[in-house]
Design a protein around this motif. Structure first.
Motif, PDB file in Angstrom:
ATOM      1  N   TYR A 236     -12.353 -46.850 -11.144  1.00 48.35           N
ATOM      2  CA  TYR A 236     -13.601 -47.256 -10.499  1.00 48.35           C
ATOM      3  C   TYR A 236     -14.790 -47.219 -11.455  1.00 48.35           C
ATOM      4  O   TYR A 236     -14.816 -46.463 -12.423  1.00 48.35           O
ATOM      5  CB  TYR A 236     -13.906 -46.340  -9.312  1.00 48.35           C
ATOM      6  N   ALA A 237     -15.773 -48.051 -11.137  1.00 51.34           N
ATOM      7  CA  ALA A 237     -17.108 -47.940 -11.712  1.00 51.34           C
ATOM      8  C   ALA A 237     -17.988 -47.314 -10.639  1.00 51.34           C
ATOM      9  O   ALA A 237     -17.740 -47.480  -9.439  1.00 51.34           O
ATOM     10  CB  ALA A 237     -17.651 -49.316 -12.100  1.00 51.34           C
ATOM     11  N   TYR A 238     -19.012 -46.582 -11.057  1.00 49.39           N
ATOM     12  CA  TYR A 238     -19.887 -45.893 -10.112  1.00 49.39           C
ATOM     13  C   TYR A 238     -21.342 -46.283 -10.355  1.00 49.39           C
ATOM     14  O   TYR A 238     -21.779 -46.448 -11.493  1.00 49.39           O
ATOM     15  CB  TYR A 238     -19.740 -44.378 -10.245  1.00 49.39           C
ATOM     16  N   VAL A 239     -22.056 -46.423  -9.244  1.00 53.04           N
ATOM     17  CA  VAL A 239     -23.488 -46.710  -9.294  1.00 53.04           C
ATOM     18  C   VAL A 239     -24.200 -45.642  -8.477  1.00 53.04           C
ATOM     19  O   VAL A 239     -23.844 -45.406  -7.319  1.00 53.04           O
ATOM     20  CB  VAL A 239     -23.807 -48.109  -8.724  1.00 53.04           C
ATOM     21  N   LEU A 240     -25.174 -44.994  -9.079  1.00 59.62           N
ATOM     22  CA  LEU A 240     -25.909 -43.951  -8.368  1.00 59.62           C
ATOM     23  C   LEU A 240     -26.772 -44.576  -7.283  1.00 59.62           C
ATOM     24  O   LEU A 240     -27.578 -45.464  -7.547  1.00 59.62           O
ATOM     25  CB  LEU A 240     -26.792 -43.156  -9.339  1.00 59.62           C
ATOM     26  N   LYS A 241     -26.605 -44.111  -6.058  1.00 56.76           N
ATOM     27  CA  LYS A 241     -27.406 -44.570  -4.925  1.00 56.76           C
ATOM     28  C   LYS A 241     -28.587 -43.639  -4.691  1.00 56.76           C
ATOM     29  O   LYS A 241     -29.727 -44.077  -4.528  1.00 56.76           O
ATOM     30  CB  LYS A 241     -26.543 -44.648  -3.661  1.00 56.76           C
TER      31      LYS A 241
ATOM     32  N   GLU B 246     -26.441 -32.795 -10.057  1.00 59.63           N
ATOM     33  CA  GLU B 246     -27.433 -31.757 -10.324  1.00 59.63           C
ATOM     34  C   GLU B 246     -28.382 -31.532  -9.152  1.00 59.63           C
ATOM     35  O   GLU B 246     -29.039 -30.492  -9.081  1.00 59.63           O
ATOM     36  CB  GLU B 246     -28.250 -32.119 -11.574  1.00 59.63           C
ATOM     37  N   SER B 247     -28.497 -32.477  -8.236  1.00 57.75           N
ATOM     38  CA  SER B 247     -29.304 -32.302  -7.021  1.00 57.75           C
ATOM     39  C   SER B 247     -28.433 -31.661  -5.941  1.00 57.75           C
ATOM     40  O   SER B 247     -27.239 -31.417  -6.151  1.00 57.75           O
ATOM     41  CB  SER B 247     -29.852 -33.647  -6.554  1.00 57.75           C
ATOM     42  N   GLU B 248     -29.018 -31.367  -4.800  1.00 56.30           N
ATOM     43  CA  GLU B 248     -28.248 -30.742  -3.718  1.00 56.30           C
ATOM     44  C   GLU B 248     -27.037 -31.584  -3.350  1.00 56.30           C
ATOM     45  O   GLU B 248     -25.977 -31.070  -3.025  1.00 56.30           O
ATOM     46  CB  GLU B 248     -29.137 -30.506  -2.486  1.00 56.30           C
ATOM     47  N   GLN B 249     -27.209 -32.894  -3.388  1.00 57.14           N
ATOM     48  CA  GLN B 249     -26.068 -33.799  -3.243  1.00 57.14           C
ATOM     49  C   GLN B 249     -26.455 -35.140  -3.860  1.00 57.14           C
ATOM     50  O   GLN B 249     -27.631 -35.407  -4.108  1.00 57.14           O
ATOM     51  CB  GLN B 249     -25.647 -33.983  -1.782  1.00 57.14           C
ATOM     52  N   ALA B 250     -25.459 -35.947  -4.137  1.00 59.61           N
ATOM     53  CA  ALA B 250     -25.695 -37.282  -4.682  1.00 59.61           C
ATOM     54  C   ALA B 250     -24.751 -38.261  -3.995  1.00 59.61           C
ATOM     55  O   ALA B 250     -23.621 -37.911  -3.636  1.00 59.61           O
ATOM     56  CB  ALA B 250     -25.482 -37.307  -6.190  1.00 59.61           C
ATOM     57  N   GLU B 251     -25.240 -39.475  -3.803  1.00 59.34           N
ATOM     58  CA  GLU B 251     -24.435 -40.551  -3.225  1.00 59.34           C
ATOM     59  C   GLU B 251     -24.210 -41.606  -4.306  1.00 59.34           C
ATOM     60  O   GLU B 251     -25.150 -41.998  -5.001  1.00 59.34           O
ATOM     61  CB  GLU B 251     -25.140 -41.186  -2.034  1.00 59.34           C
ATOM     62  N   LEU B 252     -22.969 -42.039  -4.445  1.00 67.19           N
ATOM     63  CA  LEU B 252     -22.638 -43.038  -5.464  1.00 67.19           C
ATOM     64  C   LEU B 252     -21.747 -44.116  -4.870  1.00 67.19           C
ATOM     65  O   LEU B 252     -20.799 -43.819  -4.140  1.00 67.19           O
ATOM     66  CB  LEU B 252     -21.925 -42.391  -6.656  1.00 67.19           C
ATOM     67  N   TYR B 253     -22.089 -45.363  -5.183  1.00 71.88           N
ATOM     68  CA  TYR B 253     -21.216 -46.473  -4.810  1.00 71.88           C
ATOM     69  C   TYR B 253     -19.983 -46.434  -5.698  1.00 71.88           C
ATOM     70  O   TYR B 253     -20.085 -46.268  -6.911  1.00 71.88           O
ATOM     71  CB  TYR B 253     -21.931 -47.809  -5.011  1.00 71.88           C
ATOM     72  N   GLN B 254     -18.820 -46.594  -5.075  1.00 69.90           N
ATOM     73  CA  GLN B 254     -17.551 -46.612  -5.803  1.00 69.90           C
ATOM     74  C   GLN B 254     -16.997 -48.037  -5.770  1.00 69.90           C
ATOM     75  O   GLN B 254     -16.712 -48.568  -4.702  1.00 69.90           O
ATOM     76  CB  GLN B 254     -16.575 -45.630  -5.162  1.00 69.90           C
ATOM     77  N   ILE B 255     -16.856 -48.656  -6.948  1.00 69.40           N
ATOM     78  CA  ILE B 255     -16.490 -50.066  -7.032  1.00 69.40           C
ATOM     79  C   ILE B 255     -15.246 -50.224  -7.905  1.00 69.40           C
ATOM     80  O   ILE B 255     -15.196 -49.685  -9.011  1.00 69.40           O
ATOM     81  CB  ILE B 255     -17.639 -50.902  -7.643  1.00 69.40           C
ATOM     82  N   ASP B 256     -14.259 -50.944  -7.400  1.00 65.37           N
ATOM     83  CA  ASP B 256     -13.086 -51.250  -8.214  1.00 65.37           C
ATOM     84  C   ASP B 256     -13.556 -51.972  -9.470  1.00 65.37           C
ATOM     85  O   ASP B 256     -14.221 -53.015  -9.408  1.00 65.37           O
ATOM     86  CB  ASP B 256     -12.119 -52.142  -7.436  1.00 65.37           C
ATOM     87  N   ARG B 257     -13.238 -51.404 -10.631  1.00 62.51           N
ATOM     88  CA  ARG B 257     -13.842 -51.885 -11.874  1.00 62.51           C
ATOM     89  C   ARG B 257     -13.390 -53.298 -12.252  1.00 62.51           C
ATOM     90  O   ARG B 257     -14.179 -54.084 -12.792  1.00 62.51           O
ATOM     91  CB  ARG B 257     -13.573 -50.920 -13.024  1.00 62.51           C
ATOM     92  N   VAL B 258     -12.131 -53.660 -11.973  1.00 63.40           N
ATOM     93  CA  VAL B 258     -11.657 -55.007 -12.295  1.00 63.40           C
ATOM     94  C   VAL B 258     -12.377 -56.036 -11.423  1.00 63.40           C
ATOM     95  O   VAL B 258     -12.819 -57.083 -11.899  1.00 63.40           O
ATOM     96  CB  VAL B 258     -10.128 -55.109 -12.125  1.00 63.40           C
ATOM     97  N   GLN B 259     -12.547 -55.705 -10.128  1.00 58.25           N
ATOM     98  CA  GLN B 259     -13.273 -56.595  -9.234  1.00 58.25           C
ATOM     99  C   GLN B 259     -14.737 -56.708  -9.639  1.00 58.25           C
ATOM    100  O   GLN B 259     -15.344 -57.787  -9.574  1.00 58.25           O
ATOM    101  CB  GLN B 259     -13.181 -56.082  -7.785  1.00 58.25           C
ATOM    102  N   PHE B 260     -15.300 -55.583 -10.095  1.00 57.18           N
ATOM    103  CA  PHE B 260     -16.694 -55.581 -10.547  1.00 57.18           C
ATOM    104  C   PHE B 260     -16.879 -56.572 -11.690  1.00 57.18           C
ATOM    105  O   PHE B 260     -17.830 -57.359 -11.718  1.00 57.18           O
ATOM    106  CB  PHE B 260     -17.080 -54.163 -10.976  1.00 57.18           C
ATOM    107  N   TRP B 261     -15.937 -56.567 -12.655  1.00 57.96           N
ATOM    108  CA  TRP B 261     -16.039 -57.492 -13.778  1.00 57.96           C
ATOM    109  C   TRP B 261     -15.893 -58.942 -13.321  1.00 57.96           C
ATOM    110  O   TRP B 261     -16.576 -59.834 -13.824  1.00 57.96           O
ATOM    111  CB  TRP B 261     -14.991 -57.170 -14.836  1.00 57.96           C
ATOM    112  N   LYS B 262     -15.019 -59.181 -12.374  1.00 60.19           N
ATOM    113  CA  LYS B 262     -14.872 -60.550 -11.849  1.00 60.19           C
ATOM    114  C   LYS B 262     -16.174 -61.020 -11.229  1.00 60.19           C
ATOM    115  O   LYS B 262     -16.616 -62.154 -11.438  1.00 60.19           O
ATOM    116  CB  LYS B 262     -13.736 -60.601 -10.815  1.00 60.19           C
ATOM    117  N   ASP B 263     -16.797 -60.136 -10.472  1.00 62.82           N
ATOM    118  CA  ASP B 263     -18.070 -60.483  -9.825  1.00 62.82           C
ATOM    119  C   ASP B 263     -19.162 -60.708 -10.869  1.00 62.82           C
ATOM    120  O   ASP B 263     -19.997 -61.612 -10.721  1.00 62.82           O
ATOM    121  CB  ASP B 263     -18.496 -59.381  -8.859  1.00 62.82           C
TER     122      ASP B 263
END
Length: 218
Positions: free
Chosen positions: A35-40, A87-104
């Motif tokens: 996966y690739a991750y994006v911080l939300k 490092e914060s109390e909690q963090a939310e991250l988008y989880q994206i299939d990396r091969v699909q991400f590259w296609k997009d």
């Protein structure tokens, strides 16, 4: 780097959002991940482990941003390039299939420009960071890191420029490649005595930014 392009892409898809608590790791350096991750939301820290087992901090991230390098376009699994810890109390991250991400990405000129800008900025940041660490010496490196923390977390108050995030001397040491937190303690005390900084509720308050910058080759 126009984060609106990335946000529009995320809004068009129903990607899974991973929630991690403080001090939990999202990935470890060398661990295979698909996966690739994006911080939300939240704050994360990236770091690497040296051959002798010491941790070297890379940077804090607190905005919408890709937080794991994309590497090649076709491998389903890749080795994570660094550790990612919350490092914060909690963090939310988008989880994206990396091969699909590259296609997009390959199907969208706007996303392609975003990714190019992303890599260009990361490269320039890494080069500047290396230059500052090599040219400033240990004391200058600590001043450089405080300035970077101000750039990331700084807010203006009546008393000065507050780094609105608790960062320990040990963490600063890990950012600067200094093995002993006690060395950073002495340098921080020197900055306090010179009137450049003071502590406020365990947070660093910059009271004289010019004095701090005098020790930095920007």
């Amino acid at each position: 780097m126009d984060s609106h392009v990335l946000q529009e892409y995320l809004d068009k898809h129903s990607f899974r959002v991973v929630v991690k608590k403080r001090k939990n790791y999202l990935t470890y350096e060398g661990l295979q991940d698909r996966y690739a991750y994006v911080l939300k939301s939240g704050i994360i820290k990236t770091s690497v482990i040296s051959p002798d087992g010491r941790e070297f901090n890379l940077r804090y991230i607190n905005n919408l941003e890709i937080v794991s390098l994309l590497r090649d376009e076709y491998s389903q699994f890749i080795d994570a390039p660094f550790n990612i810890r919350v490092e914060s109390e909690q963090a939310e991250l988008y989880q994206i299939d990396r091969v699909q991400f590259w296609k997009d990405i390959n199907q969208s000129k706007n996303l392609q420009m975003y990714v190019k800008d992303y890599y260009r900025e990361r490269l320039m940041y890494s080069m500047k960071k290396m230059q500052q660490m090599l040219m400033n010496g240990k004391f200058g490196a600590v001043c450089t890191q405080i300035y970077e923390l101000y750039d990331t977390f700084g807010i203006t108050t009546k008393e000065g420029l507050l780094i609105d995030f608790v960062v320990t001397n040990e963490e600063i040491a890990h950012f600067c490649g200094i093995t002993s937190a006690s060395s950073v303690n002495r340098m921080m005390q020197q900055l306090k005595e010179s009137g450049a900084i003071k502590m406020q509720d365990r947070k660093i308050l910059i009271t004289d930014l010019d004095m701090l910058k005098d020790h930095i080759i920007l």
